[in-house]
Design a protein around this motif. Sequence first.
Motif, PDB file in Angstrom:
ATOM      1  N   LEU A 128      -6.168   1.142  -3.159  1.00  0.00           N
ATOM      2  CA  LEU A 128      -5.893   0.655  -1.807  1.00  0.00           C
ATOM      3  C   LEU A 128      -6.973  -0.312  -1.290  1.00  0.00           C
ATOM      4  O   LEU A 128      -6.633  -1.347  -0.701  1.00  0.00           O
TER       5      LEU A 128
ATOM      6  N   ALA B 178      -4.190   5.924  -6.590  1.00  0.00           N
ATOM      7  CA  ALA B 178      -3.781   5.156  -5.413  1.00  0.00           C
ATOM      8  C   ALA B 178      -4.954   4.945  -4.467  1.00  0.00           C
ATOM      9  O   ALA B 178      -5.179   3.825  -3.989  1.00  0.00           O
ATOM     10  N   GLU B 179      -5.710   5.994  -4.198  1.00  0.00           N
ATOM     11  CA  GLU B 179      -6.841   5.878  -3.267  1.00  0.00           C
ATOM     12  C   GLU B 179      -7.882   4.881  -3.757  1.00  0.00           C
ATOM     13  O   GLU B 179      -8.510   4.197  -2.957  1.00  0.00           O
TER      14      GLU B 179
ATOM     15  N   LYS C 223       0.829  -1.212   0.000  1.00  0.00           N
ATOM     16  CA  LYS C 223       0.000   0.000   0.000  1.00  0.00           C
ATOM     17  C   LYS C 223       0.863   1.261   0.000  1.00  0.00           C
ATOM     18  O   LYS C 223       0.559   2.226  -0.691  1.00  0.00           O
ATOM     19  N   GLN C 224       1.960   1.247   0.752  1.00  0.00           N
ATOM     20  CA  GLN C 224       2.857   2.401   0.767  1.00  0.00           C
ATOM     21  C   GLN C 224       3.479   2.620  -0.611  1.00  0.00           C
ATOM     22  O   GLN C 224       3.581   3.748  -1.089  1.00  0.00           O
TER      23      GLN C 224
ATOM     24  N   ALA D 150      -2.270  10.272  -6.641  1.00  0.00           N
ATOM     25  CA  ALA D 150      -3.070  10.231  -5.415  1.00  0.00           C
ATOM     26  C   ALA D 150      -4.474   9.664  -5.650  1.00  0.00           C
ATOM     27  O   ALA D 150      -4.932   8.801  -4.897  1.00  0.00           O
TER      28      ALA D 150
ATOM     29  N   LYS E 260       1.049   4.211  -2.986  1.00  0.00           N
ATOM     30  CA  LYS E 260       0.943   5.655  -2.726  1.00  0.00           C
ATOM     31  C   LYS E 260       2.123   6.417  -3.338  1.00  0.00           C
ATOM     32  O   LYS E 260       1.968   7.555  -3.776  1.00  0.00           O
TER      33      LYS E 260
END
Length: 177
Positions: A166, A162-163, A150-151, A159, A154
């Motif tokens: 996740l 990625a959101e 997950k890191q 952004a 990101k």
Amino acid sequence: MTEVLWHGRGGQGAFTAAKVLGAAYSLRENFALAFPSFGPERRGAPILAFTKLDSKPIGDRTQIKKADYVIFLDDTLFSPSAFDEIKDGGKIYVNSIRQAAELSPEYEKSIVAFNGNEIARRILGVPLSNTAMLSLLSKNENLVSQDDLKQAIKLYMGARVAEKNLPLVDEIFGGNL
């Protein structure tokens, strides 16, 4: 060294998955190398991407001929010649609605068939399986942790993208898949 070979089509995110895996692996003071190989740069054209993972610096920057894991983001790219690309004891992951036995009855124990498009469509709204297949590989083979993956997402995805991705990682790691 652990080597991962990614098969996809332009626009499916094979190189992104290769980079994210390498980034996640590197978060724990390890070393990784990820790079693509493709012909005509157009959406839908077959591409290859490579990820090399090791606990020491990686000097070999050549394409992978035999991998520990071979991932197919599009099952139309899968063929029996894929078994020439895995090391003894290696596995092939195929994004497919078909079962492993349907893909290759002779080698079904070496294949993990998973409908990444379906879960991606449900969570992302589009059938883009790269994060689903990356998450499944990471979970099944214990390559990187859920948090590290997950890191890295990101870090390497915008952004907004990625959101959206996740929850897909959480679904794969948390589910009985």
